[in-house]
Design an enzyme around this catalytic site. Sequence first.
Site, PDB file in Angstrom:
ATOM      1  N   ASN A   9       0.864  -1.187   0.000  1.00 44.76           N
ATOM      2  CA  ASN A   9       0.000   0.000   0.000  1.00 44.76           C
ATOM      3  C   ASN A   9       0.901   1.238   0.000  1.00 44.76           C
ATOM      4  O   ASN A   9       1.492   1.580   1.019  1.00 44.76           O
ATOM      5  CB  ASN A   9      -0.894  -0.037   1.256  1.00 44.76           C
ATOM      6  CG  ASN A   9      -1.799   1.175   1.349  1.00 44.76           C
ATOM      7  OD1 ASN A   9      -1.724   2.093   0.532  1.00 44.76           O
ATOM      8  ND2 ASN A   9      -2.653   1.177   2.362  1.00 44.76           N
ATOM      9  N   ARG A  86      -2.740  -2.103  -3.259  1.00 45.34           N
ATOM     10  CA  ARG A  86      -3.889  -1.211  -3.125  1.00 45.34           C
ATOM     11  C   ARG A  86      -3.741  -0.115  -4.180  1.00 45.34           C
ATOM     12  O   ARG A  86      -2.695   0.541  -4.261  1.00 45.34           O
ATOM     13  CB  ARG A  86      -3.913  -0.585  -1.742  1.00 45.34           C
ATOM     14  CG  ARG A  86      -4.991   0.449  -1.622  1.00 45.34           C
ATOM     15  CD  ARG A  86      -4.888   1.227  -0.350  1.00 45.34           C
ATOM     16  NE  ARG A  86      -5.939   2.224  -0.303  1.00 45.34           N
ATOM     17  CZ  ARG A  86      -5.779   3.436   0.200  1.00 45.34           C
ATOM     18  NH1 ARG A  86      -4.622   3.792   0.722  1.00 45.34           N
ATOM     19  NH2 ARG A  86      -6.770   4.291   0.205  1.00 45.34           N
ATOM     20  N   HIS A 175     -12.779   3.816   0.060  1.00 41.99           N
ATOM     21  CA  HIS A 175     -12.823   2.859   1.180  1.00 41.99           C
ATOM     22  C   HIS A 175     -13.577   1.584   0.787  1.00 41.99           C
ATOM     23  O   HIS A 175     -14.091   0.864   1.654  1.00 41.99           O
ATOM     24  CB  HIS A 175     -13.524   3.442   2.432  1.00 41.99           C
ATOM     25  CG  HIS A 175     -12.762   4.513   3.130  1.00 41.99           C
ATOM     26  ND1 HIS A 175     -13.402   5.564   3.757  1.00 41.99           N
ATOM     27  CD2 HIS A 175     -11.446   4.715   3.326  1.00 41.99           C
ATOM     28  CE1 HIS A 175     -12.496   6.359   4.312  1.00 41.99           C
ATOM     29  NE2 HIS A 175     -11.298   5.873   4.043  1.00 41.99           N
ATOM     30  N   HIS A 203     -17.192   3.673   7.969  1.00 43.27           N
ATOM     31  CA  HIS A 203     -15.741   3.593   8.142  1.00 43.27           C
ATOM     32  C   HIS A 203     -15.267   4.944   8.665  1.00 43.27           C
ATOM     33  O   HIS A 203     -15.273   5.938   7.934  1.00 43.27           O
ATOM     34  CB  HIS A 203     -15.061   3.246   6.808  1.00 43.27           C
ATOM     35  CG  HIS A 203     -13.565   3.193   6.917  1.00 43.27           C
ATOM     36  ND1 HIS A 203     -12.854   2.017   6.792  1.00 43.27           N
ATOM     37  CD2 HIS A 203     -12.656   4.158   7.170  1.00 43.27           C
ATOM     38  CE1 HIS A 203     -11.558   2.274   6.962  1.00 43.27           C
ATOM     39  NE2 HIS A 203     -11.419   3.574   7.188  1.00 43.27           N
ATOM     40  N   LEU A 204     -14.886   4.980   9.940  1.00 43.49           N
ATOM     41  CA  LEU A 204     -14.504   6.245  10.581  1.00 43.49           C
ATOM     42  C   LEU A 204     -13.053   6.179  11.031  1.00 43.49           C
ATOM     43  O   LEU A 204     -12.735   5.625  12.083  1.00 43.49           O
ATOM     44  CB  LEU A 204     -15.404   6.510  11.801  1.00 43.49           C
ATOM     45  CG  LEU A 204     -16.918   6.366  11.586  1.00 43.49           C
ATOM     46  CD1 LEU A 204     -17.658   6.533  12.908  1.00 43.49           C
ATOM     47  CD2 LEU A 204     -17.409   7.373  10.561  1.00 43.49           C
ATOM     48  N   GLY A 205     -12.167   6.674  10.192  1.00 39.39           N
ATOM     49  CA  GLY A 205     -10.746   6.753  10.549  1.00 39.39           C
ATOM     50  C   GLY A 205     -10.336   8.203  10.425  1.00 39.39           C
ATOM     51  O   GLY A 205     -11.129   9.097  10.704  1.00 39.39           O
ATOM     52  N   ARG A 236     -10.423  16.799   6.690  1.00 38.43           N
ATOM     53  CA  ARG A 236     -11.270  17.173   5.543  1.00 38.43           C
ATOM     54  C   ARG A 236     -12.633  17.633   6.040  1.00 38.43           C
ATOM     55  O   ARG A 236     -13.183  17.069   6.986  1.00 38.43           O
ATOM     56  CB  ARG A 236     -11.466  15.989   4.600  1.00 38.43           C
ATOM     57  CG  ARG A 236     -10.199  15.562   3.912  1.00 38.43           C
ATOM     58  CD  ARG A 236     -10.470  14.413   2.934  1.00 38.43           C
ATOM     59  NE  ARG A 236      -9.307  13.555   2.838  1.00 38.43           N
ATOM     60  CZ  ARG A 236      -9.349  12.233   2.786  1.00 38.43           C
ATOM     61  NH1 ARG A 236     -10.507  11.597   2.763  1.00 38.43           N
ATOM     62  NH2 ARG A 236      -8.238  11.539   2.722  1.00 38.43           N
ATOM     63  N   ARG A 279      -8.832  10.728  19.694  1.00 33.81           N
ATOM     64  CA  ARG A 279      -8.473  10.457  21.098  1.00 33.81           C
ATOM     65  C   ARG A 279      -8.093  11.744  21.824  1.00 33.81           C
ATOM     66  O   ARG A 279      -8.581  12.023  22.920  1.00 33.81           O
ATOM     67  CB  ARG A 279      -7.251   9.523  21.145  1.00 33.81           C
ATOM     68  CG  ARG A 279      -7.543   8.130  21.589  1.00 33.81           C
ATOM     69  CD  ARG A 279      -6.350   7.278  21.354  1.00 33.81           C
ATOM     70  NE  ARG A 279      -5.774   7.560  20.029  1.00 33.81           N
ATOM     71  CZ  ARG A 279      -4.907   6.787  19.410  1.00 33.81           C
ATOM     72  NH1 ARG A 279      -4.461   5.713  20.006  1.00 33.81           N
ATOM     73  NH2 ARG A 279      -4.456   7.077  18.226  1.00 33.81           N
ATOM     74  N   ILE A 326     -11.685   5.285  14.654  1.00 34.49           N
ATOM     75  CA  ILE A 326     -12.706   5.899  15.517  1.00 34.49           C
ATOM     76  C   ILE A 326     -13.890   4.942  15.683  1.00 34.49           C
ATOM     77  O   ILE A 326     -14.356   4.700  16.805  1.00 34.49           O
ATOM     78  CB  ILE A 326     -13.187   7.245  14.916  1.00 34.49           C
ATOM     79  CG1 ILE A 326     -12.016   8.232  14.814  1.00 34.49           C
ATOM     80  CG2 ILE A 326     -14.335   7.834  15.736  1.00 34.49           C
ATOM     81  CD1 ILE A 326     -12.334   9.526  14.061  1.00 34.49           C
ATOM     82  N   GLU A 380      -8.295  -4.378   5.483  1.00 42.91           N
ATOM     83  CA  GLU A 380      -8.178  -4.210   4.032  1.00 42.91           C
ATOM     84  C   GLU A 380      -7.045  -5.052   3.467  1.00 42.91           C
ATOM     85  O   GLU A 380      -7.149  -5.576   2.356  1.00 42.91           O
ATOM     86  CB  GLU A 380      -7.946  -2.721   3.713  1.00 42.91           C
ATOM     87  CG  GLU A 380      -9.198  -1.895   3.976  1.00 42.91           C
ATOM     88  CD  GLU A 380      -8.910  -0.443   4.312  1.00 42.91           C
ATOM     89  OE1 GLU A 380      -8.340  -0.189   5.392  1.00 42.91           O
ATOM     90  OE2 GLU A 380      -9.266   0.433   3.513  1.00 42.91           O
TER      91      GLU A 380
HETATM   92  P1  AMP Z   1      -7.382   5.276  11.205  1.00 49.66           P
HETATM   93  O1  AMP Z   1      -7.209   6.294  10.105  1.00 49.66           O
HETATM   94  O2  AMP Z   1      -8.380   4.203  10.872  1.00 49.66           O
HETATM   95  O3  AMP Z   1      -6.076   4.725  11.710  1.00 49.66           O
HETATM   96  O4  AMP Z   1      -8.028   6.059  12.444  1.00 49.66           O
HETATM   97  C1  AMP Z   1      -7.379   7.135  13.064  1.00 49.66           C
HETATM   98  C2  AMP Z   1      -8.331   7.796  14.045  1.00 49.66           C
HETATM   99  O5  AMP Z   1      -8.793   6.833  15.003  1.00 49.66           O
HETATM  100  C3  AMP Z   1      -7.713   8.935  14.828  1.00 49.66           C
HETATM  101  O6  AMP Z   1      -8.614  10.032  14.900  1.00 49.66           O
HETATM  102  C4  AMP Z   1      -7.548   8.318  16.209  1.00 49.66           C
HETATM  103  O7  AMP Z   1      -7.572   9.284  17.236  1.00 49.66           O
HETATM  104  C5  AMP Z   1      -8.769   7.446  16.271  1.00 49.66           C
HETATM  105  N1  AMP Z   1      -8.658   6.490  17.381  1.00 49.66           N
HETATM  106  C6  AMP Z   1      -7.806   5.460  17.502  1.00 49.66           C
HETATM  107  N2  AMP Z   1      -7.958   4.878  18.716  1.00 49.66           N
HETATM  108  C7  AMP Z   1      -8.935   5.574  19.362  1.00 49.66           C
HETATM  109  C8  AMP Z   1      -9.558   5.486  20.653  1.00 49.66           C
HETATM  110  N3  AMP Z   1      -9.193   4.553  21.523  1.00 49.66           N
HETATM  111  N4  AMP Z   1     -10.538   6.374  20.942  1.00 49.66           N
HETATM  112  C9  AMP Z   1     -10.910   7.322  20.064  1.00 49.66           C
HETATM  113  N5  AMP Z   1     -10.359   7.454  18.853  1.00 49.66           N
HETATM  114  C10 AMP Z   1      -9.393   6.601  18.492  1.00 49.66           C
END
Ligand code: AMP
Length: 397
Positions: A9, A86, A175, A203-205, A236, A279, A326, A380
Amino acid sequence: MDANLLVINCGSSSLKLAVFDSRHRKQASALAERLNSNDAFARISASEQPVQLPSGASHETALSTLINALKDQAIMANDPIAIGHRVVHGGETFREAALLNDESIAAIEDCASLAPLHNPVNLAGIAATRSLYPSVPQVAVFDTAFHQTLPARAFLYALPEAYYRDWAVRRYGFHGTSHFFMAQEAARRLGRTPATTSIISAHLGNGCSITAIRDGISVDTSMGLTPLEGLVMGTRSGDVDPGLFDFLADKGISAEEITEVLNTKSGLLGLSGQTNDMRSLCDLADHGHEPSALAIDIFCFRLAKYVGAMMASLTSLDALVFTGGIGENSARVRQQALSHLRLMGFQIDSELNEAHGAYSQGRVESSDSRFPVLVIPTDEELVIAREASRLATSSPV
Ligand code: AMP
């Protein structure tokens, strides 16, 4: 020694690599970051030692260095049996994963204008592994492919139709690999088959998108022509009034600058003025930082609105599914978003939610909820490994 599958990736300044055995069990992962800069670095998950990268290392250099390190550490002693990449944008050409050859690579190049920051770097990774392993079958797995089943009413913007005809302006969605995995995994956990399971997958990242999946097929999604549309994300904005461009142009801000702000300085970061990390935002909010609490509130409210919007594409709902950093880890975000949807019958069990469904097969809804609510870790890389081995064994190179 078991045969291996390699998953690659390439991001704009990073490279992630994962090694799976032939039964799709992950053996190791490796990461290179800050590529093309003076402080490029890399490491392999299984080892304590960082891997030395030359200053300014490119994706190609990082890839060959990491592969040599994996060989030295006997993690991947032999050539892989297949390599999965990817690839962000497959346009309307790729409705599923594709075996890589000169023709499919040319078609990916043709999609580069739709993803100028991503496809060229994905192609650089492909070129590098093709020269390292000229006789190993390689496969591209696209972020957009799963959404190619969207009906026209969901993928067309209400713009002059020539924009679509001449320039392919439409909703593509992203995604897709993660949402596809949610469709499979939610069905498995519910004891159903994917082809008869309908879910809403959130999907919340750092990037966020939500998809309506009807009988295993993507029928609507929140990201659009680019990954900027839809939910509030880390940096974003998600949806804004397109009239903003003209309004800000009057203030002397160019389209390029606005696009940059919408992509990198907005979302949770822009609202809180502090961070894009959920976090840290929760910590700040707990210590009374009001802009951070408001950023979380806006994030959750937009999410709830989109869950409602996704309902318009479904005739039944088997589960609402949360994933991504998230979605998997923030009980607060799940609870706060679903608090807006009581009218629709979503009810969460606070104990199951606090445990992220760890002891309940991912289930976090309460007994009086109208719909199941699931927390499912995304994978993924596993999907890419499976697709690589499926296509590599089904077709000659
Ligand atoms: P990703 O892009 O899927 O790696 O997600 C990143 C996001 O997940 C960031 O905003 C992190 O702060 C959030 N995240 C990871 N662990 C936690 C947690 N224990 N509580 C709240 N948000 C989290």
